[in-house]
Design an enzyme around this catalytic site. Structure first.
Site, short mmCIF file in Angstrom:
data_model
loop_
_atom_site.label_atom_id
_atom_site.label_comp_id
_atom_site.label_asym_id
_atom_site.label_seq_id
_atom_site.Cartn_x
_atom_site.Cartn_y
_atom_site.Cartn_z
N LYS A 212 0.66 -1.14 -0.13
CA LYS A 212 0.07 0.00 0.04
C LYS A 212 0.81 1.36 -0.06
O LYS A 212 0.78 2.25 -0.75
CB LYS A 212 -0.94 0.16 1.36
CG LYS A 212 -1.78 1.29 1.54
CD LYS A 212 -2.48 1.69 0.28
CE LYS A 212 -2.99 3.06 0.58
NZ LYS A 212 -4.14 3.48 1.00
N CYS A 266 -3.22 10.98 1.97
CA CYS A 266 -2.61 9.69 1.75
C CYS A 266 -1.20 9.99 1.12
O CYS A 266 -0.39 9.64 1.62
CB CYS A 266 -3.58 8.97 0.73
SG CYS A 266 -5.16 8.93 1.53
N1 SAJ Z 1 -2.03 15.29 -8.19
C1 SAJ Z 1 -1.39 15.94 -8.94
N2 SAJ Z 1 -0.82 15.63 -10.14
C2 SAJ Z 1 -1.47 14.41 -10.80
C3 SAJ Z 1 -2.26 13.58 -9.89
C4 SAJ Z 1 -2.52 13.84 -8.58
O1 SAJ Z 1 -0.73 16.95 -8.65
O2 SAJ Z 1 -1.14 13.93 -11.76
C5 SAJ Z 1 -2.07 15.60 -6.76
C6 SAJ Z 1 -3.85 16.00 -6.72
O3 SAJ Z 1 -4.17 17.36 -6.94
C7 SAJ Z 1 -3.98 15.72 -5.03
C8 SAJ Z 1 -3.01 14.63 -4.84
O4 SAJ Z 1 -1.98 14.61 -5.89
O5 SAJ Z 1 -3.57 17.09 -4.35
C9 SAJ Z 1 -3.36 13.38 -4.44
O6 SAJ Z 1 -4.35 12.93 -5.45
P1 SAJ Z 1 -4.58 11.66 -5.90
O7 SAJ Z 1 -5.98 11.72 -6.80
O8 SAJ Z 1 -3.36 11.20 -6.51
O9 SAJ Z 1 -4.82 10.72 -4.87
P2 SAJ Z 1 -5.63 10.62 -3.58
O10 SAJ Z 1 -5.02 11.22 -2.31
O11 SAJ Z 1 -6.93 11.25 -3.73
O12 SAJ Z 1 -5.91 9.00 -3.44
C10 SAJ Z 1 -4.67 8.36 -3.28
C11 SAJ Z 1 -4.81 7.08 -4.13
N3 SAJ Z 1 -3.74 6.21 -4.65
C12 SAJ Z 1 -3.41 5.72 -5.73
O13 SAJ Z 1 -3.80 6.38 -6.94
C13 SAJ Z 1 -2.09 5.23 -5.79
C14 SAJ Z 1 -5.94 6.06 -3.78
O14 SAJ Z 1 -6.21 4.96 -4.76
C15 SAJ Z 1 -5.75 5.55 -2.44
O15 SAJ Z 1 -6.76 4.80 -1.86
C16 SAJ Z 1 -5.55 7.13 -1.59
O16 SAJ Z 1 -4.45 7.72 -2.08
C17 SAJ Z 1 -5.55 6.56 -0.12
O17 SAJ Z 1 -6.16 6.36 0.61
O18 SAJ Z 1 -4.27 6.02 0.29
#
Ligand code: SAJ
Length: 412
Positions: A212, A266
């Site tokens: 994870k 996360c």
């Molecule tokens: N972000 C970027 N650029 C990107 C993708 C995301 O700047 O290309 C930023 C987003 O704006 C945000 C942050 O990253 O601020 C996190 O967003 P996210 O959509 O990547 O992830 P979370 O935090 O909403 O959810 C993640 C997910 N993990 C993965 O995709 C590997 C989710 O599947 C997990 O269950 C969750 O963390 C968790 O609970 O751990």
């Protein structure tokens, strides 16, 4: 059925949807939470968190008496622990909520029970949970990596759902199930198979824990790469939003999107659990965290420079949420940026966030105005995009041509 009654400890963003989905499969679910307001809200058939369709399913299972919330744990066949695992000072994992959950369920545990830790946890946390339970209930046998016939089985099955798509991903995603012993994993698999359509893949608890953390660290490193690239591109006067899609045309390149920083609870937290357990070795993972954590100050500096060009700067910031199309402002880089801009008193500061009705307490008392999109576009000479909400994507380029635009999400 092996599991007639399941107790979910912690009714937050993961626990409540999990409890509701289990209940929708006909299992009697008792949700336990320490917050009386949350318990009362759920028992009215309402929800205290925002997630698409969660309100509908919670109302249905509460109405049919399949889901009930309570402050006091009660006996059940299985216990699923979905409590927060934040970090403390120095980015060290804080397992106090898991310890608290262990103390709550210990008195009602019985021979034959299954305990699953869902919270994202550092390597060793599931064994620690087993040790705590063993200490609290010396009359029961717990799996400590030796006996295959403990009285209580313990496994780790980390949640992996994406906020905004929780109900779909809870059912559709594959699950990694790590048992302290192989039999522990098999028992947990039987529980998850009652509602998971994806594949359940069995391993040991420590591998599941690191798996994870690896998933979120992988994403963090990739976002850090994109964020670093955006700063390099600015320096070389290249448009990173043109550059990345060009590079991604290569069949083996898939760069993620830069942004104002990484938010949520996360991705910005979990990689630290790897760093704290292997500080010497986790060099790239640590650096990625530092790159992403420093992105907000880079954005703030750019806005300051832009505002300097105006006698009366009117800065409009688009978005406060930690990512697109959700209302969650927790750990949002956009909030940190707006706060710093408010404290700097650069000029008039407008904020547009269609998903909220009032500014969060951290942003009040700084003279920041929460306004509608049209008002902001009319008044601003400096525009900062912080979140790529769908509504912002519809803003025509003609509305922004006369402004200085700092577009951290590549809207235009
Ligand atoms: N972000 C970027 N650029 C990107 C993708 C995301 O700047 O290309 C930023 C987003 O704006 C945000 C942050 O990253 O601020 C996190 O967003 P996210 O959509 O990547 O992830 P979370 O935090 O909403 O959810 C993640 C997910 N993990 C993965 O995709 C590997 C989710 O599947 C997990 O269950 C969750 O963390 C968790 O609970 O751990």
């Amino acid at each position: 059925m092996e599991f007639n009654k399941v107790s979910v400890i912690g009714l937050g963003y993961i626990g409540l949807p999990t409890a509701a989905v289990l209940a929708s499969r006909g299992i009697d679910v008792v949700g336990v939470d320490v917050t009386p307001e949350a318990v009362a809200t759920i028992n009215r058939g309402e929800v205290h968190i925002v997630e698409p369709d969660l309100d509908i399913i919670v109302r249905a299972v509460v109405t049919t008496n399949k889901l009930r919330a309570t402050l006091e744990p009660e006996p059940a066949d299985a216990f699923m622990i979905a409590v927060p695992t934040p970090f403390k000072q120095g980015h060290e994992p804080d397992l106090s909520f898991i310890r608290q959950a262990a103390e709550e369920i210990a008195p009602v545990l019985a021979r034959g029970n299954l305990v699953v830790l869902e919270s994202t946890s550092p390597v060793g946390a599931t064994e620690q949970l087993s040790a705590w339970l063993a200490e609290l209930r010396p009359d029961l046998g717990f799996p400590m990596g030796k006996s295959d016939h403990p009285d209580v089985h313990i496994a780790h099955c980390p949640e992996r759902v994406l906020p905004g798509q929780v109900l779909h991903e809870l059912v559709a995603n594959d699950r990694v199930i790590g048992g302290i012993t192989p039999v522990c994993a098999e028992r947990a698999e039987a529980l998850y198979k009652t509602f998971v359509r994806g594949e359940c893949v069995l391993t040991d608890a420590r591998t599941a824990e690191l798996c994870k953390l690896t998933e979120n660290a992988y994403r963090d490193v990739n976002i850090a790469f994109a964020n670093e690239l955006s700063i390099i591109s600015d320096r070389l006067r290249i448009n990173v939003w043109e550059l990345i899609p060009l590079a991604n045309r290569h069949p083996r390149v898939n760069i993620l999107n830069p942004g104002p920083g990484v938010g949520g609870h996360c991705i910005a937290v979990d990689p630290w659990f790897i760093v704290s357990s292997a500080p010497e070795q986790a060099r790239l993972i640590r650096t990625a965290r530092e790159v992403n954590d420093s992105k907000p100050s880079y954005v703030i500096d750019r806005v300051r420079q832009a505002a300097d060009e105006f006698k009366r700067p009117v800065i409009a910031c688009l978005g406060l949420a930690f990512k697109a199309d959700i209302d969650d402002l927790r750990e949002s880089p956009a909030v940190a940026i707006v706060r710093a801009l408010g404290e700097a008193r650069l000029g008039r500061l407008l904020v547009v966030e269609p998903h909220i009705r009032e500014l969060p307490p951290t942003l009040s008392d700084l003279g920041i105005e929460l306004v509608g999109m049209e008002e902001a576009l009319d008044a601003a000479n400096t525009l900062v995009t912080l979140v790529d909400h769908k509504v912002f994507k519809g803003i025509p380029v003609s509305r922004i041509t006369s402004k200085v635009v700092i577009d951290t999400r590549g809207l235009w």
